[in-house]
Design a protein around this motif. Structure first.
Motif, mmCIF file in Angstrom:
data_model
loop_
_atom_site.group_PDB
_atom_site.id
_atom_site.type_symbol
_atom_site.label_atom_id
_atom_site.label_comp_id
_atom_site.label_asym_id
_atom_site.label_seq_id
_atom_site.Cartn_x
_atom_site.Cartn_y
_atom_site.Cartn_z
ATOM 1 N N ILE A 150 0.894 -1.064 -0.151
ATOM 2 C CA ILE A 150 -0.186 -0.156 0.315
ATOM 3 C C ILE A 150 0.680 1.711 -0.090
ATOM 4 N N ILE A 151 1.858 1.041 0.503
ATOM 5 C CA ILE A 151 3.240 2.441 0.738
ATOM 6 C C ILE A 151 3.564 2.702 -0.209
ATOM 7 N N GLN A 152 3.879 1.601 -0.905
ATOM 8 C CA GLN A 152 4.729 1.414 -2.405
ATOM 9 C C GLN A 152 3.195 2.454 -3.257
ATOM 10 N N ALA A 153 1.996 1.616 -3.346
ATOM 11 C CA ALA A 153 1.184 1.863 -4.173
ATOM 12 C C ALA A 153 1.032 3.926 -4.440
ATOM 13 N N MET A 154 1.108 3.630 -3.362
ATOM 14 C CA MET A 154 1.332 5.436 -2.824
ATOM 15 C C MET A 154 2.559 6.389 -3.145
ATOM 16 N N GLY A 155 3.211 5.342 -3.534
ATOM 17 C CA GLY A 155 4.528 5.866 -3.605
ATOM 18 C C GLY A 155 5.402 6.468 -3.048
ATOM 19 N N LEU A 156 5.494 5.570 -2.064
ATOM 20 C CA LEU A 156 6.455 6.250 -0.662
ATOM 21 C C LEU A 156 6.875 4.745 -0.338
ATOM 22 N N ALA A 157 8.502 4.803 -0.328
ATOM 23 C CA ALA A 157 9.063 4.063 0.408
ATOM 24 C C ALA A 157 8.433 3.696 1.882
ATOM 25 N N ARG A 158 8.927 2.702 2.792
ATOM 26 C CA ARG A 158 9.175 2.177 4.125
ATOM 27 C C ARG A 158 9.068 3.570 4.736
ATOM 28 N N PRO A 159 11.012 3.177 4.480
ATOM 29 C CA PRO A 159 11.693 4.358 5.167
ATOM 30 C C PRO A 159 11.176 6.032 5.190
ATOM 31 N N ASP A 160 10.124 6.397 3.905
ATOM 32 C CA ASP A 160 9.113 7.568 4.054
ATOM 33 C C ASP A 160 8.609 8.180 5.592
ATOM 34 N N VAL A 161 7.911 6.178 6.169
ATOM 35 C CA VAL A 161 7.021 7.246 7.142
ATOM 36 C C VAL A 161 7.390 6.395 7.761
ATOM 37 N N TYR A 162 6.005 6.193 8.954
ATOM 38 C CA TYR A 162 6.539 5.818 9.905
ATOM 39 C C TYR A 162 5.859 5.274 11.193
ATOM 40 N N ILE A 163 5.802 3.663 11.718
ATOM 41 C CA ILE A 163 5.019 2.289 11.183
ATOM 42 C C ILE A 163 4.855 2.587 13.340
ATOM 43 N N ALA A 164 4.245 2.534 13.686
ATOM 44 C CA ALA A 164 4.344 2.026 15.129
ATOM 45 C C ALA A 164 2.412 1.241 15.606
ATOM 46 N N ASN A 165 2.539 1.195 16.515
ATOM 47 C CA ASN A 165 0.959 0.465 17.144
ATOM 48 C C ASN A 165 0.669 1.155 18.093
ATOM 49 N N VAL A 166 -0.846 1.179 19.122
ATOM 50 C CA VAL A 166 -1.066 1.149 20.040
ATOM 51 C C VAL A 166 -0.737 0.004 20.863
ATOM 52 N N LEU A 167 -0.574 -0.594 21.035
ATOM 53 C CA LEU A 167 0.198 -1.478 21.908
ATOM 54 C C LEU A 167 1.356 -1.974 21.986
ATOM 55 N N LYS A 168 2.466 -1.613 22.095
ATOM 56 C CA LYS A 168 4.053 -2.250 22.650
ATOM 57 C C LYS A 168 4.452 -3.805 22.443
ATOM 58 N N SER A 169 3.839 -4.072 23.150
ATOM 59 C CA SER A 169 4.047 -5.778 23.226
ATOM 60 C C SER A 169 3.313 -6.354 22.655
ATOM 61 N N ARG A 170 3.166 -7.947 22.239
ATOM 62 C CA ARG A 170 2.525 -8.500 22.004
ATOM 63 C C ARG A 170 1.132 -9.200 22.733
ATOM 64 N N PRO A 171 -0.141 -9.059 22.299
ATOM 65 C CA PRO A 171 -1.108 -9.880 23.474
ATOM 66 C C PRO A 171 -0.524 -11.406 23.071
ATOM 67 N N PRO A 172 -0.922 -11.715 24.081
ATOM 68 C CA PRO A 172 -1.678 -13.548 24.271
ATOM 69 C C PRO A 172 -1.933 -13.562 23.149
ATOM 70 N N ALA A 173 -1.772 -14.665 22.517
ATOM 71 C CA ALA A 173 -2.125 -15.849 21.278
ATOM 72 C C ALA A 173 -2.729 -14.522 20.493
ATOM 73 N N ASN A 174 -2.410 -13.375 20.380
ATOM 74 C CA ASN A 174 -2.722 -12.009 19.028
ATOM 75 C C ASN A 174 -4.140 -11.600 19.713
ATOM 76 N N ARG A 175 -4.665 -11.855 20.861
ATOM 77 C CA ARG A 175 -6.219 -10.867 21.352
ATOM 78 C C ARG A 175 -6.084 -10.093 21.183
ATOM 79 N N THR A 176 -7.363 -9.023 21.089
ATOM 80 C CA THR A 176 -7.540 -7.700 20.888
ATOM 81 C C THR A 176 -6.675 -6.674 21.925
ATOM 82 N N PRO A 177 -5.977 -6.070 22.369
ATOM 83 C CA PRO A 177 -5.609 -4.966 23.456
ATOM 84 C C PRO A 177 -6.739 -5.063 24.378
ATOM 85 N N LEU A 178 -6.363 -5.356 25.246
ATOM 86 C CA LEU A 178 -8.107 -5.121 26.365
ATOM 87 C C LEU A 178 -7.861 -3.545 26.738
#
Ligand code: URA
Length: 275
Positions: A150-178
């Motif tokens: 998607i980033i590439q299709a927007m004419g950008l590359a991954r190093p051009d943008v910043y990617i983060a998450n709401v939680l910084k550690s993996r929840p058990p069994a990938n469940r939705t964060p509480l």
């Protein structure tokens, strides 16, 4: 000048073709057509001029929509190097003090986020999955590869943008964060946003968008409509869209077309400013 606009058109045409190929959309209009207005009612307080939620009934061009949004009040203006340094010390502080991540047990390492410290565009997802936990990098699994496309299709590359998450550690069994986990960890994401000061945030999926906009409205109703992340210091336009994992599970022309139309709105907003 002439050459510049020809190059610009060529770049858009290349993006257009590339996107058809990557997203499998039969026809992607270059101009963004505002989506059908949806009455969004959630409790975002937007100071200053009416925010996007309030203007959803009278769609306007995204670029003009945000020119009037109040600029950051007291955020220090930092150079890219200063931002990189501030992010690095935030990472250390997070890893040492986040009350969620220092007590969570299902992860092997934290995934702080990565990309340009002064990115104009920030993507925010939900939480690290298995591959992210293994590598310490956000969005590197199947969903991450789709995000890269998607980033590439927007004419950008991954190093051009910043990617983060709401939680910084993996929840058990990938469940939705509480909600309690989000409350503890996302304060550090807010600080990341304040340091980076992106021009636009793309909220990937329900949990990220819920936190960004402080709403319980579902992603299906929110996607495609500009809104705003606001806290005491910053006010950043947010484009909610489907999570790449949802896109992969529902890989239909309709879902692909919706995600691409959301990204076109982001490109239309960023391109005049980045030319
Ligand atoms: N899904 C997310 O929300 N974030 C990641 O980093 C990977 C998958």
């Amino acid at each position: 000048m002439m050459q510049e606009s020809t190059d610009h058109l060529k770049r858009i045409a290349r993006q257009h073709l590339e996107t058809d190929r990557l997203l499998g959309v039969d026809f992607v209009p270059i101009k963004t057509t505002p989506p059908e207005p949806v009455a969004v009612t959630h409790e975002i307080e937007v100071t200053g001029p009416p925010g996007p939620a309030a203007t959803a009934a009278q769609p306007r061009a995204a670029a003009s929509l945000f020119q009037a949004v109040a600029p950051a009040q007291s955020v220090p203006q930092r150079s890219p190097q200063e931002k990189a340094d501030a992010l690095e010390s935030l990472r250390t502080r997070h890893d040492e003090t986040c009350s969620h991540c220092t007590t969570a047990t299902a992860h092997t390492q934290t995934v702080f986020g990565e990309g340009a410290p002064d990115a104009e565009l920030m993507f925010i997802g939900e939480a690290p999955g298995e591959q992210e936990d293994r590598t310490g990098r956000p969005f590197v699994g199947r969903a991450g590869r789709k995000l890269d496309e998607i980033i590439q299709a927007m004419g950008l590359a991954r190093p051009d943008v910043y990617i983060a998450n709401v939680l910084k550690s993996r929840p058990p069994a990938n469940r939705t964060p509480l909600p309690s986990e989000v409350e503890q960890c996302a304060a550090f994401l807010a600080e990341q946003i304040r340091i980076i000061q992106p021009k636009v945030i793309v909220g990937l999926g329900g949990p990220a968008v819920k936190w960004l906009l402080g709403t319980n409205v579902g992603i299906t109703r929110l996607r495609g409509q500009w809104d705003t992340f606001t806290d005491a210091e910053v006010s950043v336009p947010v484009m909610p869209t489907f999570h790449p994992a949802y896109l992969l599970r529902n890989y239909t022309p309709d879902t692909r077309g919706k995600v691409w139309s959301d990204m076109q709105q982001v490109m239309a907003y960023l391109q005049p400013a980045s030319k």
